[in-house]
Structures are given as C-alpha cells and as structure tokens.
Design an enzyme around this catalytic site. Structure first.
Site, PDB file in Angstrom:
ATOM      1  N   GLU A   1      33.982  44.286  77.797  1.00 31.32           N
ATOM      2  CA  GLU A   1      35.444  44.096  77.457  1.00 31.32           C
ATOM      3  C   GLU A   1      36.054  45.011  78.454  1.00 31.32           C
ATOM      4  O   GLU A   1      35.888  46.294  78.480  1.00 31.32           O
ATOM      5  CB  GLU A   1      35.907  44.635  76.118  1.00 31.32           C
ATOM      6  CG  GLU A   1      37.410  44.260  75.742  1.00 31.32           C
ATOM      7  CD  GLU A   1      37.745  44.694  74.369  1.00 31.32           C
ATOM      8  OE1 GLU A   1      38.965  44.563  74.002  1.00 31.32           O
ATOM      9  OE2 GLU A   1      36.870  45.416  73.585  1.00 31.32           O
TER      10      GLU A   1
ATOM     11  N   LYS B   1      41.848  36.298  74.252  1.00 34.57           N
ATOM     12  CA  LYS B   1      41.539  36.714  73.015  1.00 34.57           C
ATOM     13  C   LYS B   1      42.638  36.464  72.010  1.00 34.57           C
ATOM     14  O   LYS B   1      43.965  36.409  71.980  1.00 34.57           O
ATOM     15  CB  LYS B   1      41.420  38.449  72.776  1.00 34.57           C
ATOM     16  CG  LYS B   1      41.077  39.009  71.529  1.00 34.57           C
ATOM     17  CD  LYS B   1      40.863  40.479  71.638  1.00 34.57           C
ATOM     18  CE  LYS B   1      40.251  40.832  70.208  1.00 34.57           C
ATOM     19  NZ  LYS B   1      40.192  42.485  70.020  1.00 34.57           N
TER      20      LYS B   1
ATOM     21  N   CYS C   1      35.311  41.682  71.147  1.00 28.98           N
ATOM     22  CA  CYS C   1      35.440  42.634  69.950  1.00 28.98           C
ATOM     23  C   CYS C   1      35.592  42.236  68.660  1.00 28.98           C
ATOM     24  O   CYS C   1      35.008  41.534  67.892  1.00 28.98           O
ATOM     25  CB  CYS C   1      36.692  43.717  70.454  1.00 28.98           C
ATOM     26  SG  CYS C   1      36.685  45.375  69.738  1.00 28.98           S
TER      27      CYS C   1
END
Length: 525
Positions: A269, A340, A392
């Site tokens: 990430e 995301k 994540c």
C-alpha cells in the site's frame, strides 16, 4: 464513609460474576493470532453465558457489556500504539480514547445477550437465540459509523478443524457456530448433562462430512511465480518529501534483482509515496522494465486529481496486461486500477473534521483526506491474471470483498501498511482476517505490506509462506491457482440470515404468545 468504601470493595472482590465477565472477555484475545489458542474461544464464550445468567435484562446487559469491554480492550489494544506514537495525544487522553472505543464496541455483544434474555428465560433457548442475535449485532457492528468488524468470534477458527465450514457459511457462520459451541459448553456444566453437547457435536460432524459433496473448488492446471517486496520504510519517514525518491528507488532496486521468471510482482500500500501524476516518468520506466521482463507489477500509490481535488488510495498495474502483450500498459487514469472504498476513520478520513482536526495531530495525520472509491470495481488485469484487490482495512469486510469476486478471479490480493502498529498483535490479526477471506472465497491469498506480515496463503492446503517482520526483504514463491466457486462466494451471508431470522421470529412469536396467554388467563380465568 471509609467503612462504606471498604464494604463496596469487599463486595466487588467477591463478585464472581463480574470477574468471570472480565476474565472471559480478556482471555479471548489469546484465541486469535498470533497466539492461536482457538479452543479458548469456546471456554471464553461459555464464561460470557455464565456471566449473563442474570435475573433481569438490565443486569444481563451490564455483564454482557463488561464481557465485551474486556474482549475489545485487550483484543484491539494495538490501536493504542498508533495513537501514542503518531497521534500526539497525552497518555491519559489516548487511554481514554481507547476506553471509549472499547466501550462502544462492547455495546453490540451486550445487546445480543440482553435481547435474548428479554425474549426467553429458558437457558437452552437463550443459547440458540443469542447465537442468532450475535450474528445480527455483529453485522450491525460492521455497518454503523462506517463499521469496525474486527475480532468476531469466527476468526478464532481460521486454523481450527472448524475452518472447513468457512467456504460454506463464511466467518459469520463460524461466529454463530462458536457461540453455539460456547453456549452448549455452558449448558453442559450448568445443567450437568451431556445431551446438548452430543446433539451439537453430532450435527457439526455430519455437516463437516457433507461439505465435500458441496465443494467444487480444486487446484487448476496453472501455477504462477510471484515476487513480494517488503520495503520496511519507517512510518515517521514515509511521507517526508526528501524520502520519496529513496523509497521509490529502493522498491525498484529490490525488484530489479529478481525479475527473471516471475509472473507477478507486488508492492505494498502506497509503496510509491509520491502522488501519481508527479510520478509518471518513474511509473513509465517501471512499466517498460516489467514488460521487457515479461511480467507485471501491482503497486499502491496515492492519486491526487488536481482538477477535482479528489485523492484516492489506489492500486495500479504496470507492465503486461495480458500474457500475449509485449509492451507496457501504463496510462495515467487508465481503468485498470482500484480505488479504496472502505476508508479508515481518522486514518483516511476525519468525520467532523472542522472540529476535530485542530484538537490534536491524531486528527490531522498525513493522507487523512482520501476520497471513497466505488463499492463495485473490476478485477485488476495483470499478465493474464484476474486479481481481486482489497486495500488494508477493507479485507475485514467480507461482503465488500465478495462483491468484487468473479468466477474467473485468480488471486485474492491485499496490501497494507501496518507500520502504524509496531510490534503489537495487530498485524497478526490482520493477516488472520485476510486468510479467512481466502478460506471463504477459496482463492490463494497474496498479501504484501510495508513491514509485515507479507506472505502467501493456500486455502486448500492451509500452508502459509511469509517474510519475517521489520526487515527489508523480498519473497519469491509459487502459487497454485484454484478453480471453482465456493458456496460462500455465491450466496454470502444469506444462509446465516435465514437461520437468524427464523430463530429470532420463532422465539419472539412464542414469547409474545405466552405473554398474551398468561395475561388472558390472569384477567378472565
């Protein structure tokens, strides 16, 4: 006054129910990774049932809340690491914030125990009803205030024999099963009868034996070689502009030495800390190098779009898109990217930011103003592979990940930066959650992080290969692709919803009928 205080302290020490609630909830942490003592989950849940065997709904709620508070205070204590080290808050206020978070999360199991108590006084019925309500309130915990579905009971069984149920009923189904097993253990002791245990064990064994007949997942013919690169960049340096180029050079150099024969390269990430539009020359050079070496690179990068001022936590693909390609594919804002969707509160967006940001650095972290991507997005295309991505915190949202699953998805791929949580058990829990997603969807997991845990997991064999934490290193490993669809990938939580609704409606109607009949008898007979 002193005598009264002393009397209260003596009474507190003698309150076995209070200590049972706190002990059972706190001990539950050891059932999760990295400790992995999964049988403890059943004992702790049984303790929770013991503590909530109360004469009133109010006292049931109180002890259910204490059980939940200890469960979360110990289980997510790693959150305090990020608050203390990067939040810039005094210790007292950081502990107070942790207590507030744990207290909020404890409301959900408390409501599950209390609602069951309000419906039935029968202990056997209370166990079954609590299992159905635990799923319902855990679902709410994953939805309200953007959701925090961390440390549900089902995750304790990631490495237990009960994980065979994950491809069928998912983690939420395992949460219901754990609640039933813990409840039956409580009934066995309190009723001094093995009948409930024998019934549940028989049903569980029969279910486990039937699962292979429903399972259509199997190894395919293809095996790929992946390169996972873990840069181990210090969190305090990650967003310092003078460290952008050294970080980008590090990932390029660590990769360049191991291009040969690799089908897919993965970086963590925001491995590239520079915003995407400013990093285009660098991305084009990596794109060309990856294509020349017959591979593809997936990396995280922040994408600040100057025209709209939106900033996305993004995954992009460099190098070959399809196996037949000879050229790179990178074009800024191409559709072959993932943005995301499930943003982390405080870390990636700040609710009521006009009020909170001035209070403390915790509410004004670098890169805490991200824009939410679409909930449904296409798989990434990388060297002929269909890659199902999650960034994540998103990996904890089973339905979100499942929503982007396709029958031709080859890999479950997730990136993270757990440097925020130091040497705590948080990164281990995060990896455990990711492995549960792989079990549910029956797809190999490839997970790459800044400082660990970076590794791959095969949900059929149960084997995990990982790099050690807190080192800059890379891992080259082979991954067997899996074909076929799990039942969970097709139906998700639907079977557990049906079970829960039927149980809740049945016992609620029975309770209402009984109360109506009793009132009628008192008034007219």
């Amino acid at each position: 006054m002193a005598t009264k205080i002393k009397t209260k302290l003596v009474a507190l020490r003698a309150n076995k129910t209070l200590w049972a609630a706190l002990f059972g909830g706190g001990l539950l942490t050891f059932a999760y990774s990295p400790f992995g003592l999964w049988p403890l989950a059943f004992f702790c849940i049984a303790t929770g049932f013991y503590a909530t065997k109360q004469p009133s709904v109010k006292s049931t709620f109180r002890y259910g809340w204490l059980f939940g508070f200890a469960w979360f205070a110990a289980g997510i204590s790693w959150v305090h690491v990020s608050i203390a080290e990067f939040g810039g808050m005094p210790l007292f206020f950081s502990l107070l914030l942790m207590a507030a978070l744990s207290g909020y999360l404890a409301l959900f199991p408390a409501f599950a125990f209390a609602t069951a108590k309000s419906i039935t006084q029968n202990e056997s019925q209370r166990v079954v009803l609590t299992a159905a309500l635990m799923f319902t309130f855990e679902w709410l915990r994953g939805k309200l205030l953007t959701g925090f579905p961390w440390l549900s009971f089902g995750y304790t069984q990631t490495d237990s024999p009960l994980n065979v149920f994950a491809p069928v009923i998912g983690e939420v189904g395992l949460t219901v099963l754990c609640t039933l097993v813990g409840g039956v253990l409580y009934l066995t002791v309190s009723l001094k009868s093995f009948k409930p245990s024998l019934i549940l064990v028989s049903l569980t064994v029969c279910g486990a034996l039937l699962i292979p007949s429903f399972n259509t997942t199997h190894y395919g013919e293809k095996t790929i070689k992946t390169l996972l690169v873990q840069g181990n960049i210090q969190q305090s340096l990650k967003w310092e502009p003078e460290h952008f180029w050294p970080t980008m050079k590090l990932y390029r150099d660590m990769t360049r030495l191991k291009w040969n024969g690799v089908d897919l390269v993965v970086w963590p990430e925001a491995a590239i800390p520079e915003i995407e539009e400013n990093a285009i020359p660098y991305l084009q050079s990596v794109d060309a190098a990856a294509a020349f070496n017959q591979t593809a690179v997936i990396t995280g990068i922040p994408d600040y779009q100057f025209d709209t001022r939106n900033v996305f936590n993004t995954l992009i693909v460099l190098g070959k898109r399809n196996a037949e390609d000879t050229q790179g594919q990178y074009v800024y804002l191409s559709k072959n990217r993932y943005q995301k969707h499930q943003l982390l509160p405080i870390g990636e967006f700040v609710p009521f930011e006009d009020w909170l940001r001035p209070i403390a650095p915790l509410f004004n972290l670098v890169m805490s103003s991200f824009t939410r991507g679409e909930e449904k997005q296409a798989n990434l295309q990388a060297n002929g592979l269909n890659v199902l991505p999650a960034i994540c915190y998103e990996i904890a949202f089973a339905e979100l990940v499942r929503g982007n699953y396709r029958a031709d998805s080859d890999l479950l791929f997730t990136v993270s930066n757990d440097a925020w949580f130091g040497h705590s058990h948080g990164p281990h829990q995060h990896m455990q959650i990711a492995r549960m997603r792989a079990l549910e969807l029956q797809r190999p997991l490839v997970r790459v992080t800044n400082n660990g845990i970076t590794g791959v997991y095969d949900p059929i064999s149960g084997q995990q290969t990982a790099l050690p934490q807190f080192v800059a290193d890379s891992l080259v490993t082979e991954v067997k692709l899996i074909r076929g669809n799990s039942l969970f990938s097709q139906y998700g939580n639907t079977p557990i919803w049906l079970f829960s609704i039927i149980i809740i409606v049945f016992f609620s109607v029975s309770h209402l009928t009984y109360r109506t009949k009793s009132k009628f008898e008192r008034n007219f007979l």
